[in-house]
Design an enzyme around this catalytic site. Structure first.
Site, mmCIF file in Angstrom:
data_model
loop_
_atom_site.group_PDB
_atom_site.id
_atom_site.type_symbol
_atom_site.label_atom_id
_atom_site.label_comp_id
_atom_site.label_asym_id
_atom_site.label_seq_id
_atom_site.Cartn_x
_atom_site.Cartn_y
_atom_site.Cartn_z
ATOM 1 N N TYR A 83 0.849 -1.201 0.000
ATOM 2 C CA TYR A 83 0.000 0.000 0.000
ATOM 3 C C TYR A 83 0.875 1.238 0.000
ATOM 4 O O TYR A 83 1.782 1.377 0.819
ATOM 5 C CB TYR A 83 -0.902 -0.042 1.237
ATOM 6 C CG TYR A 83 -1.849 1.131 1.397
ATOM 7 C CD1 TYR A 83 -2.260 1.899 0.315
ATOM 8 C CD2 TYR A 83 -2.358 1.455 2.651
ATOM 9 C CE1 TYR A 83 -3.136 2.960 0.480
ATOM 10 C CE2 TYR A 83 -3.236 2.503 2.828
ATOM 11 C CZ TYR A 83 -3.617 3.256 1.735
ATOM 12 O OH TYR A 83 -4.483 4.313 1.909
ATOM 13 N N CYS A 84 0.622 2.146 -0.956
ATOM 14 C CA CYS A 84 1.313 3.432 -1.027
ATOM 15 C C CYS A 84 2.819 3.208 -1.143
ATOM 16 O O CYS A 84 3.288 2.475 -2.009
ATOM 17 C CB CYS A 84 0.922 4.285 0.186
ATOM 18 S SG CYS A 84 1.590 5.962 0.177
ATOM 19 N N LEU A 85 3.595 3.804 -0.267
ATOM 20 C CA LEU A 85 5.040 3.640 -0.301
ATOM 21 C C LEU A 85 5.440 2.181 -0.096
ATOM 22 O O LEU A 85 6.440 1.706 -0.659
ATOM 23 C CB LEU A 85 5.676 4.528 0.770
ATOM 24 C CG LEU A 85 7.196 4.577 0.875
ATOM 25 C CD1 LEU A 85 7.833 4.912 -0.458
ATOM 26 C CD2 LEU A 85 7.608 5.590 1.934
ATOM 27 N N GLY A 90 3.841 -0.251 -1.353
ATOM 28 C CA GLY A 90 3.683 -0.861 -2.660
ATOM 29 C C GLY A 90 4.867 -0.594 -3.567
ATOM 30 O O GLY A 90 5.298 -1.481 -4.324
ATOM 31 N N PHE A 133 -1.651 -1.145 -3.995
ATOM 32 C CA PHE A 133 -2.747 -0.213 -3.756
ATOM 33 C C PHE A 133 -2.206 1.217 -3.704
ATOM 34 O O PHE A 133 -1.372 1.539 -2.858
ATOM 35 C CB PHE A 133 -3.454 -0.528 -2.436
ATOM 36 C CG PHE A 133 -4.008 -1.919 -2.327
ATOM 37 C CD1 PHE A 133 -4.289 -2.672 -3.450
ATOM 38 C CD2 PHE A 133 -4.253 -2.475 -1.081
ATOM 39 C CE1 PHE A 133 -4.804 -3.952 -3.353
ATOM 40 C CE2 PHE A 133 -4.778 -3.753 -0.964
ATOM 41 C CZ PHE A 133 -5.054 -4.498 -2.104
#
Length: 558
Positions: A291-293, A295, A319
């Site tokens: 998720y985010c960083l 990811g 994500f």
């Protein structure tokens, strides 16, 4: 004092704008002509609507429409004179300044975007919605309540000022402490090193999918965004669908961890967690989720594993995660050589970048929602905003170590090394096209941190089977949108391995909206790439015994 924003970068953009505008007499004449046209439009608007109100009492026809995401003037009270004229004049001024800061020959594209962005921020401070006598909702509330709304607002302002000076948080946040009001899914910490705790969650049935799920959250925020209240916990939902879930909980670094590198997060985070998961659930591939960083880090780890012949990943799900940073949206306005040098100086002095120094840029990206609308509601209308789980999580801030953050900004944001093949792990290039595990990519429509068209660029970098989801909502709300959440919709489509590329505009135009949450589609996608159900694995193993109950220690660090 500057909220972590470089004053040199802003000054450079201002000089670029002012000098090139001074050297463009044609542009200046256009702006004079535009101003004259706008005065005529406003005068015509006033005349026509005075006539309409006197004849039939009907509402005004707009002279200029508010931008799609601008909700400041939606209330019907703004459609009555004189407030209709006031807000229309403001929107015309906003339109004029947009033209005044764009389309100027000779300006660099980044400075043009920054000048236009800065002009919007300055105008937002003098919006009629922020001035009590010009805001019909505030004047109506003041007359109706005899000024009690302003007295309550003053009390709220004093409380906020006291909390700011003391470095505290609203007392209502205590109701949403991890393990008390949020992060309630039962589990155990089965591994801990200097950077992470690994949580293994307890199954809810007698059978589970054989492939475990490893979740890599961002360390710019705490992991329990994915395990909020029971009704909107992605972790709890996955467990209910028969998956064994492991979650990385990152440590909140202090000055002593200033030299932790970006690659340390890969080594001590993703790779260490995979080793532990492989010991507890042996001989099984892993569904990896970032998720985010987290990811971005997972994509790097997956590509490095592919080059090394490591085949432990069954699938990779990302994500709101960028892998190409050429067009990262308005956040790029705050990331330049000047800005990174400014942050380096701050972090060198402190050892970390703290939340207050990160908050300046993020608040400016959504100042209408995060600053000005709150000012009106909280201080002028005297209406406190009830605390809820996502708001409390947003106040539970983290820090970023000096070395990691500097490397991340310079290598990924400024130089775009990952997308262009220059990023290296163990002296080997990281090439995303070498990932052969199927990928599931989620982006959100109004994401200010990872704009969806930037996330979509993974289609150009990866050759594997790729399923792309575009959901409504922002960076957090679009991801935390489980079944039953009202107003949710999404688009989904898949591209076969080495399939033909479609431009994002074409993809959007040809992919139909679907009502509801994207979570069930993702769970089905994982299930289709998993084996038949089997008995759940033990909690921990001989090499990795249970240490603590979830949510663990690191998430509680302030």
């Amino acid at each position: 004092m500057t909220g972590g924003i470089s004053p040199v970068s802003l000054t450079e953009a201002w000089f670029d704008w002012a000098i090139h505008l001074a050297m463009a007499p044609g542009k200046r004449l256009e702006l004079i002509d535009l101003a004259a046209q706008q005065w005529l439009r406003l005068a015509d608007y006033v005349f026509r609507n005075v006539q309409r109100e006197s004849l039939d009492g009907s509402g005004p026809c707009a002279c200029v429409e508010s931008p799609p995401n601008d909700k400041r003037f939606c209330d019907s009270a703004w459609q009555v004179s004189p407030f209709s004229v006031i807000h229309q004049a403001f929107l015309l001024q906003q339109e004029w300044w947009h033209h005044a800061t764009t389309g100027i020959s000779g300006m660099t594209p980044r400075n043009e975007r920054l000048a236009e962005f800065a002009s919007r921020q300055i105008l937002d401070t003098v919006s009629p919605s922020n001035i009590p006598v010009f805001n019909p909702e505030v004047t109506d509330a003041t007359l109706r309540e005899g000024g009690r709304n302003l007295v309550r607002g003053l009390g709220h302002a004093m409380d906020d000022a006291r909390l700011e000076l003391q470095g505290g948080r609203p007392p209502e946040v205590d109701e949403f402490r991890p393990g008390v009001g949020v992060a309630l899914t039962p589990g155990r910490v089965v591994y801990r090193n200097d950077l992470i705790e690994l949580i293994q969650y307890a199954p809810v049935g007698e059978k589970v999918r054989p492939e475990p799920v490893l979740v890599v959250p961002a360390w710019i925020m705490k992991y329990y965004i994915l395990d909020l209240s029971p009704h909107n916990s992605l972790v709890r939902y996955l467990i209910g669908q028969g998956f064994t879930v492991f979650m990385i909980s990152w440590r909140n670094p202090g000055p002593d961890q200033r030299e932790i590198s970006f690659d340390d997060y890969r080594r001590l985070g993703v790779m260490a967690a995979l080793d532990v998961v492989g010991d507890i659930v042996p001989d099984r591939k892993v569904h990896a989720v970032g998720y985010c960083l987290g990811g971005t880090l997972l994509s790097i780890a997956a590509a490095a594993m592919a080059r090394a012949g490591d085949t432990r990943l069954a699938t990779v799900s990302l994500f709101a995660a960028q892998t190409d940073f050429e067009e990262p949206g308005e956040l790029s306005l705050f990331i330049s050589d000047s800005q990174v040098a400014f942050l380096d100086d701050l972090m060198w002095e402190q050892g970390t970048l703290d939340s207050r120094q990160m908050a300046g840029a993020f608040q400016m990206l959504r100042s209408q929602d995060l600053v000005w609308s709150r000012l009106v509601r909280h201080y002028l209308l005297g209406k406190p905003t009830p605390m809820f789980d996502l708001m409390a999580w947003n106040l539970d801030t983290t820090r970023l170590p000096f070395r990691m953050h500097s490397q991340y900004l310079r290598q990924l944001f400024l130089r775009n090394d990952l997308a262009e093949g220059r990023y290296r792990v163990d002296d080997q290039p990281v090439i995303l096209s070498e990932i052969d595990a199927p990928m599931f990519l989620v982006a959100t429509e109004t994401d200010h941190v990872a704009p969806w068209k930037s996330v979509y660029k993974l289609h150009l970098l990866a050759d594997t089977e790729l399923t792309f989801v575009l959901t409504n909502g922002g960076h957090n709300a679009g991801i935390v949108s489980g079944p039953g959440h009202p107003g949710r919709r999404y688009r989904i489509d898949s591209r076969a391995a080495e399939g033909a590329y479609r431009a994002p505009e074409e993809w959007e135009a040809t992919t139909k909206d679907q009502e509801g949450s994207w979570w069930p589609r993702w769970a089905n996608w994982l299930g289709e790439r998993s084996g038949p159900e089997t008995a759940p694995p033990p909690m921990g193993s001989g090499a990795y015994p249970v240490l603590d109950a979830a949510p663990g220690r690191y998430v509680l660090e302030a």
